[in-house]
Design a protein around this motif. Structure first.
Motif, PDB file in Angstrom:
ATOM      1  N   GLU A 284       0.813  -1.211   0.000  1.00  0.00           N
ATOM      2  CA  GLU A 284       0.000   0.000   0.000  1.00  0.00           C
ATOM      3  C   GLU A 284       0.846   1.261   0.000  1.00  0.00           C
ATOM      4  O   GLU A 284       0.513   2.251  -0.653  1.00  0.00           O
ATOM      5  CB  GLU A 284      -0.930   0.006   1.215  1.00  0.00           C
ATOM      6  N   GLU A 285       1.955   1.234   0.747  1.00  0.00           N
ATOM      7  CA  GLU A 285       2.729   2.461   0.910  1.00  0.00           C
ATOM      8  C   GLU A 285       4.174   2.136   1.225  1.00  0.00           C
ATOM      9  O   GLU A 285       4.471   1.151   1.914  1.00  0.00           O
ATOM     10  CB  GLU A 285       2.135   3.304   2.047  1.00  0.00           C
ATOM     11  N   THR A 286       5.089   2.948   0.692  1.00  0.00           N
ATOM     12  CA  THR A 286       6.490   2.909   1.114  1.00  0.00           C
ATOM     13  C   THR A 286       6.880   4.308   1.584  1.00  0.00           C
ATOM     14  O   THR A 286       6.445   5.315   1.015  1.00  0.00           O
ATOM     15  CB  THR A 286       7.425   2.463  -0.024  1.00  0.00           C
ATOM     16  N   PHE A 287       7.696   4.348   2.615  1.00  0.00           N
ATOM     17  CA  PHE A 287       8.065   5.633   3.228  1.00  0.00           C
ATOM     18  C   PHE A 287       9.362   5.391   3.999  1.00  0.00           C
ATOM     19  O   PHE A 287       9.396   4.607   4.942  1.00  0.00           O
ATOM     20  CB  PHE A 287       6.936   6.102   4.142  1.00  0.00           C
ATOM     21  N   ALA A 288      10.429   6.050   3.573  1.00  0.00           N
ATOM     22  CA  ALA A 288      11.760   5.769   4.110  1.00  0.00           C
ATOM     23  C   ALA A 288      12.124   6.690   5.255  1.00  0.00           C
ATOM     24  O   ALA A 288      12.037   7.918   5.142  1.00  0.00           O
ATOM     25  CB  ALA A 288      12.810   5.917   3.007  1.00  0.00           C
ATOM     26  N   SER A 289      12.564   6.099   6.345  1.00  0.00           N
ATOM     27  CA  SER A 289      13.320   6.845   7.343  1.00  0.00           C
ATOM     28  C   SER A 289      14.745   6.987   6.816  1.00  0.00           C
ATOM     29  O   SER A 289      15.362   5.991   6.414  1.00  0.00           O
ATOM     30  CB  SER A 289      13.328   6.096   8.673  1.00  0.00           C
ATOM     31  N   VAL A 290      15.273   8.202   6.801  1.00  0.00           N
ATOM     32  CA  VAL A 290      16.625   8.410   6.275  1.00  0.00           C
ATOM     33  C   VAL A 290      17.558   9.024   7.319  1.00  0.00           C
ATOM     34  O   VAL A 290      18.610   9.561   6.977  1.00  0.00           O
ATOM     35  CB  VAL A 290      16.600   9.289   4.995  1.00  0.00           C
ATOM     36  N   GLU A 291      17.189   8.889   8.583  1.00  0.00           N
ATOM     37  CA  GLU A 291      18.029   9.438   9.639  1.00  0.00           C
ATOM     38  C   GLU A 291      19.412   8.791   9.670  1.00  0.00           C
ATOM     39  O   GLU A 291      20.431   9.467   9.854  1.00  0.00           O
ATOM     40  CB  GLU A 291      17.355   9.268  11.010  1.00  0.00           C
ATOM     41  N   ALA A 292      19.470   7.473   9.475  1.00  0.00           N
ATOM     42  CA  ALA A 292      20.753   6.776   9.595  1.00  0.00           C
ATOM     43  C   ALA A 292      21.731   7.199   8.508  1.00  0.00           C
ATOM     44  O   ALA A 292      22.899   7.500   8.782  1.00  0.00           O
ATOM     45  CB  ALA A 292      20.535   5.266   9.562  1.00  0.00           C
ATOM     46  N   ILE A 293      21.286   7.232   7.262  1.00  0.00           N
ATOM     47  CA  ILE A 293      22.183   7.638   6.179  1.00  0.00           C
ATOM     48  C   ILE A 293      22.498   9.131   6.268  1.00  0.00           C
ATOM     49  O   ILE A 293      23.587   9.569   5.887  1.00  0.00           O
ATOM     50  CB  ILE A 293      21.593   7.260   4.797  1.00  0.00           C
ATOM     51  N   GLY A 294      21.568   9.897   6.813  1.00  0.00           N
ATOM     52  CA  GLY A 294      21.846  11.312   7.021  1.00  0.00           C
ATOM     53  C   GLY A 294      22.942  11.522   8.042  1.00  0.00           C
ATOM     54  O   GLY A 294      23.844  12.343   7.848  1.00  0.00           O
ATOM     55  N   ALA A 295      22.885  10.772   9.144  1.00  0.00           N
ATOM     56  CA  ALA A 295      23.900  10.899  10.186  1.00  0.00           C
ATOM     57  C   ALA A 295      25.262  10.430   9.695  1.00  0.00           C
ATOM     58  O   ALA A 295      26.296  11.014  10.032  1.00  0.00           O
ATOM     59  CB  ALA A 295      23.476  10.098  11.419  1.00  0.00           C
ATOM     60  N   LEU A 296      25.275   9.379   8.871  1.00  0.00           N
ATOM     61  CA  LEU A 296      26.543   8.837   8.385  1.00  0.00           C
ATOM     62  C   LEU A 296      27.170   9.699   7.304  1.00  0.00           C
ATOM     63  O   LEU A 296      28.353  10.036   7.359  1.00  0.00           O
ATOM     64  CB  LEU A 296      26.334   7.419   7.831  1.00  0.00           C
ATOM     65  N   ALA A 297      26.372  10.063   6.296  1.00  0.00           N
ATOM     66  CA  ALA A 297      26.928  10.660   5.083  1.00  0.00           C
ATOM     67  C   ALA A 297      26.377  12.047   4.775  1.00  0.00           C
ATOM     68  O   ALA A 297      26.638  12.579   3.695  1.00  0.00           O
ATOM     69  CB  ALA A 297      26.677   9.731   3.898  1.00  0.00           C
ATOM     70  N   GLY A 298      25.612  12.612   5.686  1.00  0.00           N
ATOM     71  CA  GLY A 298      25.036  13.927   5.435  1.00  0.00           C
ATOM     72  C   GLY A 298      23.979  13.921   4.350  1.00  0.00           C
ATOM     73  O   GLY A 298      23.708  14.948   3.733  1.00  0.00           O
ATOM     74  N   PHE A 299      23.369  12.762   4.131  1.00  0.00           N
ATOM     75  CA  PHE A 299      22.380  12.637   3.052  1.00  0.00           C
ATOM     76  C   PHE A 299      21.123  13.427   3.370  1.00  0.00           C
ATOM     77  O   PHE A 299      20.508  13.253   4.420  1.00  0.00           O
ATOM     78  CB  PHE A 299      22.025  11.166   2.849  1.00  0.00           C
ATOM     79  N   ARG A 300      20.735  14.285   2.410  1.00  0.00           N
ATOM     80  CA  ARG A 300      19.486  15.029   2.504  1.00  0.00           C
ATOM     81  C   ARG A 300      18.887  15.127   1.105  1.00  0.00           C
ATOM     82  O   ARG A 300      19.453  15.805   0.238  1.00  0.00           O
ATOM     83  CB  ARG A 300      19.702  16.437   3.063  1.00  0.00           C
ATOM     84  N   PRO A 301      17.786  14.448   0.849  1.00  0.00           N
ATOM     85  CA  PRO A 301      17.191  14.541  -0.495  1.00  0.00           C
ATOM     86  C   PRO A 301      16.837  15.977  -0.831  1.00  0.00           C
ATOM     87  O   PRO A 301      16.279  16.706  -0.013  1.00  0.00           O
ATOM     88  CB  PRO A 301      15.947  13.649  -0.385  1.00  0.00           C
ATOM     89  N   ALA A 302      17.188  16.378  -2.050  1.00  0.00           N
ATOM     90  CA  ALA A 302      17.040  17.782  -2.439  1.00  0.00           C
ATOM     91  C   ALA A 302      15.992  18.011  -3.513  1.00  0.00           C
ATOM     92  O   ALA A 302      15.573  19.153  -3.732  1.00  0.00           O
ATOM     93  CB  ALA A 302      18.395  18.314  -2.935  1.00  0.00           C
ATOM     94  N   VAL A 303      15.558  16.960  -4.209  1.00  0.00           N
ATOM     95  CA  VAL A 303      14.669  17.127  -5.369  1.00  0.00           C
ATOM     96  C   VAL A 303      13.302  16.532  -5.054  1.00  0.00           C
ATOM     97  O   VAL A 303      13.169  15.332  -4.857  1.00  0.00           O
ATOM     98  CB  VAL A 303      15.261  16.454  -6.624  1.00  0.00           C
ATOM     99  N   GLY A 304      12.287  17.412  -5.007  1.00  0.00           N
ATOM    100  CA  GLY A 304      10.920  16.953  -4.777  1.00  0.00           C
ATOM    101  C   GLY A 304      10.315  16.354  -6.029  1.00  0.00           C
ATOM    102  O   GLY A 304      10.867  16.467  -7.135  1.00  0.00           O
ATOM    103  N   LEU A 305       9.144  15.733  -5.869  1.00  0.00           N
ATOM    104  CA  LEU A 305       8.539  15.009  -6.985  1.00  0.00           C
ATOM    105  C   LEU A 305       8.191  15.923  -8.156  1.00  0.00           C
ATOM    106  O   LEU A 305       8.414  15.557  -9.319  1.00  0.00           O
ATOM    107  CB  LEU A 305       7.283  14.271  -6.498  1.00  0.00           C
ATOM    108  N   ALA A 306       7.668  17.103  -7.889  1.00  0.00           N
ATOM    109  CA  ALA A 306       7.287  17.999  -8.982  1.00  0.00           C
ATOM    110  C   ALA A 306       8.510  18.400  -9.818  1.00  0.00           C
ATOM    111  O   ALA A 306       8.468  18.371 -11.054  1.00  0.00           O
ATOM    112  CB  ALA A 306       6.597  19.240  -8.426  1.00  0.00           C
ATOM    113  N   GLU A 307       9.584  18.756  -9.144  1.00  0.00           N
ATOM    114  CA  GLU A 307      10.801  19.135  -9.872  1.00  0.00           C
ATOM    115  C   GLU A 307      11.387  17.939 -10.611  1.00  0.00           C
ATOM    116  O   GLU A 307      11.798  18.042 -11.773  1.00  0.00           O
ATOM    117  CB  GLU A 307      11.829  19.707  -8.911  1.00  0.00           C
ATOM    118  N   GLY A 308      11.424  16.793  -9.945  1.00  0.00           N
ATOM    119  CA  GLY A 308      12.013  15.609 -10.560  1.00  0.00           C
ATOM    120  C   GLY A 308      11.244  15.133 -11.770  1.00  0.00           C
ATOM    121  O   GLY A 308      11.841  14.768 -12.797  1.00  0.00           O
ATOM    122  N   ILE A 309       9.918  15.129 -11.689  1.00  0.00           N
ATOM    123  CA  ILE A 309       9.120  14.713 -12.839  1.00  0.00           C
ATOM    124  C   ILE A 309       9.267  15.720 -13.974  1.00  0.00           C
ATOM    125  O   ILE A 309       9.292  15.341 -15.161  1.00  0.00           O
ATOM    126  CB  ILE A 309       7.643  14.536 -12.443  1.00  0.00           C
ATOM    127  N   GLY A 310       9.407  16.977 -13.640  1.00  0.00           N
ATOM    128  CA  GLY A 310       9.659  17.980 -14.677  1.00  0.00           C
ATOM    129  C   GLY A 310      10.937  17.693 -15.441  1.00  0.00           C
ATOM    130  O   GLY A 310      10.983  17.792 -16.675  1.00  0.00           O
TER     131      GLY A 310
END
Length: 323
Positions: A284-310
């Motif tokens: 029904e749904e997928t939804f990622a916790s990204v705290e762990a990769i953020g703490a390790l590698a400074g990962f922060r997704p920057a591109v939202g769906l509207a921009e990415g699909i564009g």
């Protein structure tokens, strides 16, 4: 020094290869160019990589143990491996399950065995999948969640890879990180994925099928964010022999019908929609916790769906010559 990258002609592998080359790495690309989807797209990606200094290509199936062993023996300067080659697609695993065991399970084992022979290896980063969370209903999905209720054979093969890697870390001290990708999309994407197949159908005036009125939710993650996460993790190998598992997603669950609306707006056409019940292999749904990769590698997704699909639509129009 060089980096061995499997699945280099695939969607994510192509983008990762470009990013590695951009920062001056030597890349040994491996791919078998199978025909799961249009090989011409894979060949076009590969042609662009072939133009780059520092890129070398071997057409090898990762499940071919002799070929992979020979490849590794001929490249003693490999310091890292990014293993992205796999038989992709959740639903196709119900059509040809043997292909998934051959490529994903045997292929992963062959890679691990080959990596044991690389004396200067610092890190193996490999592709797992959000599908391992299966029927889990606790959101967002966290790396500490149970993953023992898969709903597709594809998910089973990816979980098997994680378990194999855990054993090889324990037995041989092989430094590894598995990345659980969440619904990656963007330019040069896979035609079998929903966003791409929807775009083709909309342009052709053909119907698209939405399950449960398009209310299923996915954590759509733009490919550039994925690449940034892969490279950030690659540069930070684990200190001990316990392999890591990390989510890599956008940390935002969007309804599929939102995706369709964005495609309609970008393509300037309305979709012809058919509704259908959700297949057994779909969650029904997928939804990622990204705290762990953020703490390790400074990962922060920057591109939202509207921009990415564009961005995807702009590439799609150019690639398919859509006015």
């Amino acid at each position: 020094m060089s980096i061995l990258l499997t699945g280099c002609a695939g969607f994510i592998g192509f983008h990762v290869a470009q990013a590695l080359l951009d920062r001056g790495e030597a890349v040994i690309g491996v791919d078998n160019l199978n025909d799961y989807y249009d090989v011409r797209l894979k060949e076009a990606r590969l042609a662009r990589l072939a133009e780059r200094a520092g890129f070398a290509f071997s057409r090898v199936d990762v499940s071919d143990r002799e070929a992979m062993a020979a490849l590794v023996a001929a490249a003693p300067d490999v310091t890292a491996v990014v293993h992205l080659a796999a038989q992709a697609g959740v639903r196709f695993s119900m059509v040809d399950p043997y292909a998934y065991v051959q490529s994903n399970v045997l292929g992963h084992l062959v890679i691990l065995e080959a990596c044991r022979k690389i004396s200067g290896l610092r890190h193996v980063v490999y592709a797992s999948s959000s599908s391992v969370y299966g029927a889990n209903r606790d959101l967002p999905f966290r790396e500490t969640d149970r993953v023992d209720a898969p709903v597709s054979l594809y998910a089973v093969t990816k979980r098997a890879d994680e378990l194999m890697s855990h054993a090889y870390g324990h037995l041989f001290g092989l430094p590894q990180t598995g990345l659980r990708f969440f619904t990656v999309y963007g330019p040069w994407g896979r035609p079998d994925m929903a966003y791409y197949s929807f775009a083709r159908a909309i342009v052709a005036g053909e119907p698209i099928t939405l399950y449960e009125g398009g209310r299923l939710k996915r954590d759509f993650t733009y490919v550039d964010d994925i690449v940034a996460g892969v490279l950030g993790v690659l540069d930070r190998p684990p200190a001990g022999d316990a392999p890591r598992l990390l989510n890599i997603g956008n940390h935002a669950a969007e309804e599929v019908r939102t995706l369709v609306a964005l495609l309609e707006a970008g393509l300037g056409r309305r979709a012809v929609v058919r509704d259908a019940p959700r297949p057994a292999a779909d969650v029904e749904e997928t939804f990622a916790s990204v705290e762990a990769i953020g703490a390790l590698a400074g990962f922060r997704p920057a591109v939202g769906l509207a921009e990415g699909i564009g961005r995807f639509v702009a590439w799609f129009k150019a690639w398919h010559a859509v006015a």
